[in-house]
Scaffold this active site. Structure first.
Site, PDB file in Angstrom:
ATOM      1  N   GLY A 507      22.535 -67.728  12.827  1.00 59.84           N
ATOM      2  CA  GLY A 507      23.170 -66.957  11.762  1.00 59.84           C
ATOM      3  C   GLY A 507      24.589 -66.623  12.152  1.00 59.84           C
ATOM      4  O   GLY A 507      25.136 -67.179  13.118  1.00 59.84           O
ATOM      5  N   GLY A 508      25.209 -65.691  11.409  1.00 57.92           N
ATOM      6  CA  GLY A 508      26.582 -65.319  11.715  1.00 57.92           C
ATOM      7  C   GLY A 508      26.725 -64.664  13.073  1.00 57.92           C
ATOM      8  O   GLY A 508      27.791 -64.683  13.674  1.00 57.92           O
ATOM      9  N   PHE A 509      25.629 -64.088  13.585  1.00 62.61           N
ATOM     10  CA  PHE A 509      25.661 -63.440  14.899  1.00 62.61           C
ATOM     11  C   PHE A 509      25.642 -64.456  16.031  1.00 62.61           C
ATOM     12  O   PHE A 509      26.093 -64.187  17.132  1.00 62.61           O
ATOM     13  CB  PHE A 509      24.447 -62.515  15.050  1.00 62.61           C
ATOM     14  CG  PHE A 509      23.145 -63.216  14.799  1.00 62.61           C
ATOM     15  CD1 PHE A 509      22.571 -63.190  13.543  1.00 62.61           C
ATOM     16  CD2 PHE A 509      22.511 -63.926  15.806  1.00 62.61           C
ATOM     17  CE1 PHE A 509      21.393 -63.852  13.307  1.00 62.61           C
ATOM     18  CE2 PHE A 509      21.327 -64.586  15.573  1.00 62.61           C
ATOM     19  CZ  PHE A 509      20.766 -64.544  14.311  1.00 62.61           C
ATOM     20  N   VAL A 512      19.388 -67.925  17.979  1.00 56.50           N
ATOM     21  CA  VAL A 512      18.161 -67.329  18.539  1.00 56.50           C
ATOM     22  C   VAL A 512      17.429 -68.428  19.297  1.00 56.50           C
ATOM     23  O   VAL A 512      17.200 -69.514  18.757  1.00 56.50           O
ATOM     24  CB  VAL A 512      17.260 -66.750  17.438  1.00 56.50           C
ATOM     25  CG1 VAL A 512      16.002 -66.151  18.061  1.00 56.50           C
ATOM     26  CG2 VAL A 512      17.997 -65.688  16.638  1.00 56.50           C
ATOM     27  N   ASP A 623      18.528 -53.219   5.430  1.00 51.02           N
ATOM     28  CA  ASP A 623      18.679 -54.664   5.290  1.00 51.02           C
ATOM     29  C   ASP A 623      17.307 -55.334   5.178  1.00 51.02           C
ATOM     30  O   ASP A 623      17.012 -56.315   5.861  1.00 51.02           O
ATOM     31  CB  ASP A 623      19.459 -55.241   6.473  1.00 51.02           C
ATOM     32  CG  ASP A 623      20.048 -56.619   6.173  1.00 51.02           C
ATOM     33  OD1 ASP A 623      20.159 -56.972   4.979  1.00 51.02           O
ATOM     34  OD2 ASP A 623      20.383 -57.340   7.118  1.00 51.02           O
TER      35      ASP A 623
END
Length: 858
Positions: A507-509, A512, A623
């Site tokens: 994801g944007g982070f 994983v 969220d």
């Protein structure tokens, strides 16, 4: 009066000065040499025809240490000044780019501590007590300072370099390029947060701080529109989760008189950044000096085929947490598709010490068809203050008075003595504190009979400033016995040094990874936030603060973290079956059966109910979405990702909400929270209602390219409920699995979660109660052998209950279904309306429902 020589020079070069300027000085280069290596002609600063005669009583030098990435011109030679010196340049009247080029290197053994100086241009102070050595970074060996200055009818531009006493000034290159006068100086500009505009006229000077090709790569000076501007990538400033759109090589950009071709190069308008799926918006963060006004110029151009009409894409713009534009519509502004437009805003960064991080945010409007935001380019300029000053001095490292050497030596000796004394005292105090801490830690460890091993249980090492992190030890409010601290080497071992084959999500982070710890005995999920970006630090802290204190069977468990070497890594229990969305759509996984979906929804609802009621303080997740509901190897649902979570209003405070900036994921975002910026636990209920319809319909919360009425799942599903045709949009894979009474009740539960006003929505306690009741309905129907044919789901008259929110509907069977409940004496009783099932079984609430228990911590 002008001297005869100066008058003659002016007359001789008058015709030259009438033409637009674009001339370059290679300062300190040998006289009589020119260079055209970059396609333009660089003159030495003693030979340029537009440079007025002057006595160069200063030094020229060649860099003794150079980097192969640094171009020879204009950076390998420098003009060095031991006293104030002025370049007097004859230019045409009008607006100019003045660019000063610096390459901090070794010139005549001049050191960093000996190079502090000021620069003025006409009556503007551009730099003060400036050090080019301090201003450059490891990633950029050279420095280019750009200013926008208007030159009046005198046609003289005087640039003065003034070293501070006992120091030197230097410059490698000076560049002057004419700019269309109205490009940056065009009168009134919207002042953010004020009703009156801010006037930017040709008596203003600007300093270019940021010029970004948003969503694209670096655009070099030779790719610009004749003004040799450099457009950097925006990657380093992105805070939100934005997508970079591909470059449209064949996009035919149509410029016009309001936005001519020189406004920005075509490549800027054919790349952009838009929102990622489930992202609440686009955000960038810029360090800006306090005490100045800043001009933000935002460049837009709609080039996506699906966005061609007014209101196809509408969004709000905020700068420094103040609304700059409520309904930005690029098509409306520009007049059409592939027509560029830019908008200017001025913001005041109020007086505080040092720098402030100012955020630019774009958030889509819920009413637009294509709920997204876009930005193609961005320029940020500092405006001079009332004294004509653009500078922010470095710390005063050197005195500004002309003291004698002896006085300087005496002062230096005195300063050294004071510093030495302070250092000794500080060292003793620090040693005492350190000894005390070591003793307290030893004592505590002895009491707990624990030993510190390689993977110790210690607090998170994060500084008090959420934007800065270190890999060393530091203070933290986290409980030291609940969060395991991993060394980076352990994480690398667990993930095969972050091997791509271990990636199970992204994801944007960042990525994983699936990992193995404790000699392979334990499987974990390792979430590695992108260490090269600024995003995620606050979320990283929040996640650890929240999950280190929470333990529940329906919340994902945080095992530990790693913050070595400025990494931000979180380690969780491994969820073998991934996210709920992985089993609903856009997947190769087999469709989930209806009862399994119900059980997952019940588990997730229990996790949220625990957050809202299970601790002393209400915790609002903020969220909730199908990608944040994870499934373990036994298909137990667990709520995850607490990076945006907030502590709710304190009990007894009388407050019903928390006022905070809007964050979350569009498509799931509570409209009441979005409009009022007032967050309550009912915001989670709304988001969970979207998840319920997502489970029923097996489609994303938002699909921008769908017909207008079907873009937003929540809106579409609620309209379908009111019309009584919800059965037309449910997941075809559920055909024949849902009992009619179960389908009706589930739709009602989801619909009630999506009420416009939070007070009308059920609590998560009620949601759990309803879902458990629905599961019992389904079990009862399965036990009696119900059979459903295609399109046999109930329509009217069952759905008027949802449409009108009225009271009981009953049949002869007397089977009650409650839309809300409360617990009395360990059992549930009705607190809302009831409806009837066709069940032959006469069930009672005390036998249907299980109590909601808060599982104890592990």
């Amino acid at each position: 009066m002008l001297s005869i020589a100066l008058v003659s020079f002016l007359l001789l070069h008058f015709t030259v000065a009438l033409t637009p300027d674009s001339f370059l000085l290679s300062c300190g280069a040998p006289s009589g040499t020119t260079d055209e290596s970059d396609g333009r002609q660089w003159y030495t600063d003693t030979d340029h025809p537009n440079l007025l005669p002057s006595n160069f009583l200063n030094i020229s030098s060649t860099a003794t240490v150079s980097d192969t990435s640094v171009t020879r011109v204009p950076y390998m030679n420098a003009r060095i000044f031991q006293s104030p010196f002025t370049y007097t340049l004859l230019v045409s009247p009008g607006t100019k780019f003045l660019r000063l080029h610096f390459y901090p290197s070794s010139y005549l053994d001049i050191t960093k501590s000996e190079s502090f100086f000021s620069v003025t241009a006409n009556h503007f102070i551009l730099l003060s007590n400036f050090s080019a050595f301090d201003a450059t970074t490891s990633s950029s060996k050279v420095l280019r300072k750009e200013f926008v200055i208007n030159v009046d009818g005198t046609q003289i531009l005087s640039v003065t370099f003034s070293p501070v006493p006992n120091s030197y000034a230097f410059v490698n290159g000076i560049e002057i390029v004419s700019v269309p006068t109205d490009l940056y100086f065009h009168g009134d500009v919207k002042l953010v947060g004020h009703t009156k505009p801010f006037n930017i006229n040709n008596s203003t000077a600007l300093e270019t701080l940021y010029r970004l090709n948003v969503g694209g790569n670096l655009v070099g000076s030779t790719e610009d529109t004749g003004m040799y501007r450099v457009w950097d990538s925006d990657d380093a400033f992105v805070v939100g989760y934005g997508y970079q759109t591909p470059h449209f090589n064949d996009a035919n950009i149509t410029y016009n008189s309001e936005n001519p071709a020189y406004s920005a190069p075509t490549i800027v308008y054919t790349t952009s950044r838009t929102m990622a799926n489930y992202s609440p918006g686009l955000d960038w963060e810029f360090p800006l000096n306090s005490g100045f006004y800043y001009l933000f110029r935002l460049h837009f151009c709609e080039i996506q085929p699906e966005v061609k009409e007014i209101n196809d894409r509408s969004f709000s713009i905020s700068i420094g947490n103040q609304t700059a534009e409520r309904e930005a519509d690029v098509i409306q502004w520009s007049g059409g598709w592939r027509i560029p437009v830019y908008k200017d805003y001025v913001v005041n960064v109020r007086n505080q010490d040092g720098e402030q991080n100012v955020t630019l945010g774009l958030s889509p409007n819920p009413d637009s068809a294509y709920q997204n935001a876009i930005l193609n380019g961005l320029e940020i300029f500092k405006l001079n203050d009332s004294n004509g000053n653009l500078s922010v001095p470095n710390p005063e490292l050197f005195g500004t008075n002309n003291s004698s050497p002896n006085n300087n030596n005496k002062r230096s000796s005195h300063i050294i003595a004071v510093i030495t004394a302070v250092a000794v005292i500080s060292g003793i105090a620090l040693l005492s504190i350190l000894c005390l801490l070591i003793f307290r830690r030893w004592k505590r460890g002895k009491e707990l009979h624990t030993s510190v091993t390689k993977s110790s249980w210690i607090p998170l090492s994060i500084t008090s400033d959420s934007t800065q992190r270190t890999g060393g030890s530091g203070s933290s409010a986290l409980p030291s016995d609940l969060c395991r601290h991993f060394l980076l080497e352990e994480i690398k071992t667990a993930t095969g040094n972050f091997d791509e084959k271990f990636v199970i999500g992204y994801g944007g982070f960042g990525n994983v990874y699936k990992g193995y710890i404790d000699n392979g005995a334990t499987i974990v999920a390792v979430k590695r936030l992108n260490p090269s970006s600024k995003q995620g630090v606050r979320e990283f802290e929040t996640e650890i603060h929240m999950l280190s204190k929470l333990r529940h069977v329906h919340l994902v468990s945080l095992i530990g973290y790693c913050d070595d070497n400025n990494e931000m890594i979180l380690v969780y229990d491994y969820m073998a079956h991934g996210t709920l969305r992985d089993h609903l759509y856009k997947t190769d996984n087999a469709p989930l059966p209806w009862k399994k979906r119900l059980e997952i929804c019940i588990g997730a609802a229990k996790g949220l109910h625990y957050l809202h009621t299970g601790k002393k303080d209400i915790i609002i997740h903020r969220d909730v979405k199908s990608t944040n509901i994870l499934l373990d190897d036994k298909w137990v649902a667990k709520v995850s990702d607490f990076g945006l979570s907030k502590i709710g209003p304190l009990s007894g405070s009388g407050k019903t909400h928390v006022s905070t900036v809007v964050k979350g994921s569009f498509g799931y975002l509570d409209p009441e929270y979005y409009k009022r910026q007032q967050l309550t636990e009912k915001s989670d209920v709304y988001s969970f209602g979207v998840v319920l319809f997502e489970v029923l319909c097996a489609r994303p919360a938002l699909i921008p390219n769908m017909p207008k009425g079907q873009v937003n799942l929540a809106d579409w599903a609620c309209r379908s409920c009111k019309k009584g045709n919800l059965q037309q949009i449910i997941d075809p894979n559920l055909e024949g699995q849902i009992a009619p009474e179960c389908f009706n009740k589930f739709a009602e539960a989801a619909y009630n979660c999506l009420k416009d006003q939070g007070v009308q929505r059920p609590s998560m306690n009620d949601v759990v109660w309803n879902l458990e009741f629905i599961l019992k309905l389904q079990d009862a129907a399965d036990n009696r052998g119900h059979k459903m044919e295609l399109n046999s789901y109930p329509t009217s008259p069952a759905f008027p209950l949802i449409m009108n929110d009225h009271t009981n509907i009953s049949t002869d069977e007397g089977f009650e279904a409650f839309s809300g409940s409360h617990e009395v004496g360990g059992k549930y009783t009705s607190s809302a309306t009831s409806m009837t099932s066709n069940s032959d079984d006469k069930l009672k609430s005390d036998t249907i429902f299980s109590e909601i228990l808060n599982p104890s911590g592990r």
